[in-house]
Design a protein around this motif. Sequence first.
Motif, PDB file in Angstrom:
ATOM      1  N   GLY A  99      -2.413  -0.175 -12.527  1.00 44.37           N
ATOM      2  CA  GLY A  99      -1.296  -0.860 -11.888  1.00 44.37           C
ATOM      3  C   GLY A  99      -1.496  -1.008 -10.391  1.00 44.37           C
ATOM      4  O   GLY A  99      -1.209  -2.063  -9.812  1.00 44.37           O
ATOM      5  N   CYS A 100      -2.025   0.034  -9.755  1.00 48.32           N
ATOM      6  CA  CYS A 100      -2.274  -0.004  -8.306  1.00 48.32           C
ATOM      7  C   CYS A 100      -3.304  -1.075  -7.956  1.00 48.32           C
ATOM      8  O   CYS A 100      -3.136  -1.828  -6.983  1.00 48.32           O
ATOM      9  CB  CYS A 100      -2.761   1.356  -7.812  1.00 48.32           C
ATOM     10  SG  CYS A 100      -1.504   2.638  -7.847  1.00 48.32           S
ATOM     11  N   VAL A 101      -4.384  -1.144  -8.747  1.00 47.07           N
ATOM     12  CA  VAL A 101      -5.425  -2.149  -8.503  1.00 47.07           C
ATOM     13  C   VAL A 101      -4.848  -3.558  -8.629  1.00 47.07           C
ATOM     14  O   VAL A 101      -5.109  -4.437  -7.787  1.00 47.07           O
ATOM     15  CB  VAL A 101      -6.605  -1.953  -9.488  1.00 47.07           C
ATOM     16  CG1 VAL A 101      -7.578  -3.142  -9.401  1.00 47.07           C
ATOM     17  CG2 VAL A 101      -7.339  -0.651  -9.185  1.00 47.07           C
ATOM     18  N   LEU A 102      -4.029  -3.796  -9.647  1.00 47.87           N
ATOM     19  CA  LEU A 102      -3.440  -5.120  -9.854  1.00 47.87           C
ATOM     20  C   LEU A 102      -2.489  -5.493  -8.715  1.00 47.87           C
ATOM     21  O   LEU A 102      -2.484  -6.634  -8.241  1.00 47.87           O
ATOM     22  CB  LEU A 102      -2.703  -5.171 -11.192  1.00 47.87           C
ATOM     23  CG  LEU A 102      -3.572  -5.102 -12.453  1.00 47.87           C
ATOM     24  CD1 LEU A 102      -2.704  -5.080 -13.703  1.00 47.87           C
ATOM     25  CD2 LEU A 102      -4.552  -6.272 -12.503  1.00 47.87           C
TER      26      LEU A 102
ATOM     27  N   LEU B 200       0.832  -1.207   0.000  1.00 47.66           N
ATOM     28  CA  LEU B 200       0.000   0.000   0.000  1.00 47.66           C
ATOM     29  C   LEU B 200       0.864   1.254   0.000  1.00 47.66           C
ATOM     30  O   LEU B 200       0.607   2.202  -0.759  1.00 47.66           O
ATOM     31  CB  LEU B 200      -0.932  -0.008   1.215  1.00 47.66           C
ATOM     32  CG  LEU B 200      -1.889   1.191   1.341  1.00 47.66           C
ATOM     33  CD1 LEU B 200      -2.807   1.269   0.129  1.00 47.66           C
ATOM     34  CD2 LEU B 200      -2.711   1.084   2.630  1.00 47.66           C
ATOM     35  N   CYS B 201       1.891   1.267   0.837  1.00 50.08           N
ATOM     36  CA  CYS B 201       2.804   2.414   0.874  1.00 50.08           C
ATOM     37  C   CYS B 201       3.520   2.571  -0.463  1.00 50.08           C
ATOM     38  O   CYS B 201       3.662   3.681  -0.981  1.00 50.08           O
ATOM     39  CB  CYS B 201       3.835   2.245   1.989  1.00 50.08           C
ATOM     40  SG  CYS B 201       3.171   2.422   3.659  1.00 50.08           S
ATOM     41  N   LEU B 202       3.948   1.445  -1.027  1.00 49.01           N
ATOM     42  CA  LEU B 202       4.740   1.487  -2.251  1.00 49.01           C
ATOM     43  C   LEU B 202       3.965   2.072  -3.426  1.00 49.01           C
ATOM     44  O   LEU B 202       4.501   2.863  -4.211  1.00 49.01           O
ATOM     45  CB  LEU B 202       5.235   0.076  -2.592  1.00 49.01           C
ATOM     46  CG  LEU B 202       6.159  -0.090  -3.792  1.00 49.01           C
ATOM     47  CD1 LEU B 202       7.377   0.815  -3.674  1.00 49.01           C
ATOM     48  CD2 LEU B 202       6.601  -1.537  -3.922  1.00 49.01           C
ATOM     49  N   ILE B 203       2.683   1.738  -3.538  1.00 47.33           N
ATOM     50  CA  ILE B 203       1.913   2.225  -4.696  1.00 47.33           C
ATOM     51  C   ILE B 203       1.249   3.580  -4.412  1.00 47.33           C
ATOM     52  O   ILE B 203       0.582   4.130  -5.290  1.00 47.33           O
ATOM     53  CB  ILE B 203       0.853   1.189  -5.138  1.00 47.33           C
ATOM     54  CG1 ILE B 203      -0.118   0.840  -4.013  1.00 47.33           C
ATOM     55  CG2 ILE B 203       1.535  -0.068  -5.661  1.00 47.33           C
ATOM     56  CD1 ILE B 203      -1.392   1.608  -4.023  1.00 47.33           C
TER      57      ILE B 203
ATOM     58  N   GLY C  84      12.005   0.296  -5.306  1.00 44.88           N
ATOM     59  CA  GLY C  84      10.867  -0.294  -4.598  1.00 44.88           C
ATOM     60  C   GLY C  84      10.086  -1.238  -5.497  1.00 44.88           C
ATOM     61  O   GLY C  84       9.673  -2.331  -5.069  1.00 44.88           O
ATOM     62  N   LEU C  85       9.900  -0.852  -6.761  1.00 41.86           N
ATOM     63  CA  LEU C  85       9.197  -1.727  -7.706  1.00 41.86           C
ATOM     64  C   LEU C  85       9.985  -3.002  -7.987  1.00 41.86           C
ATOM     65  O   LEU C  85       9.407  -4.080  -8.162  1.00 41.86           O
ATOM     66  CB  LEU C  85       8.936  -0.980  -9.014  1.00 41.86           C
ATOM     67  CG  LEU C  85       7.850   0.098  -8.998  1.00 41.86           C
ATOM     68  CD1 LEU C  85       7.768   0.803 -10.341  1.00 41.86           C
ATOM     69  CD2 LEU C  85       6.490  -0.497  -8.635  1.00 41.86           C
TER      70      LEU C  85
END
Length: 269
Positions: free
Chosen positions: A80-83, A31-34, A126-127
């Motif tokens: 991308g966030c949803v996935l 969650l933090c990453l996206i 991070g990705l």
Amino acid sequence: MGQEDLMSTAEDVADQFLRVTKHYLPHLARLCLISTFLEDGIRMWFQWNEQKEYIEATWACGYFLATCFVLLNLLGQLGGCVLVLSRNFVQYACFGLFGIIALQTVAYSILWDLKFLMRNMALGGGLLLLLAESRSEGKSMFAGVPSMGDSSPKQYMQLGGRVLLVLMFMTLLHLDASFFSILQNMVGTALIILVAIGFKTKLAALTLVVWLFAINVYFNAFWTVPAYKPMHDFLKYDFFQTTSVIGGLLLVVALGPGGVSMDEKKKEW
């Protein structure tokens, strides 16, 4: 001996924290990453005209291409966030978000601003860690299949992710001669070196999470600035980008440094 006792106590505290949080720490890390992609995607919606006009004026690319750029950023980031959050096609989502970072680096001339370039590279780190985690999850479904061991790409993704993450902290170093700044620079530099080489990695990364969170809340408090002021958007961008790097560090805490690290090599000694 006193220093060894102190280090041992700190490691025990970190281990206890991991035992308590192990079930939901990876979710929080994701969650933090996206978060920066989520915020930027939403901003594209609410600032559609401003973003389109900026790209059109900066690159003289015309209405159609400027609109395509904003639409691609909006759909690419939110999709991308949803996935990532739903853990579906995470690897494809990561590649898509890598593309968004590269596109924005060029479109917003970040390539020529060293500070923002280093922060974008840290975001890419991070990705990379998220990509390594998704590969790990995929392989866990085939527990009986022989693995490539320490030479697998996952280990090098984790190494690359750790090294890129520390670029964020290099942008936070202060070049003045005050005692507090010198102390902060020394401690911060020692911690980022530990994370980069993978020594006492979980403890160092957890310490950096606490430090970066405190700095983020103190210096990037965008909620204290009226929304109509340009500084509000600047601080908001900084806040969520820093939060994404915190997410990357939380992945390091949750997953460990990987095979290419001093912590892993110590087990062989």
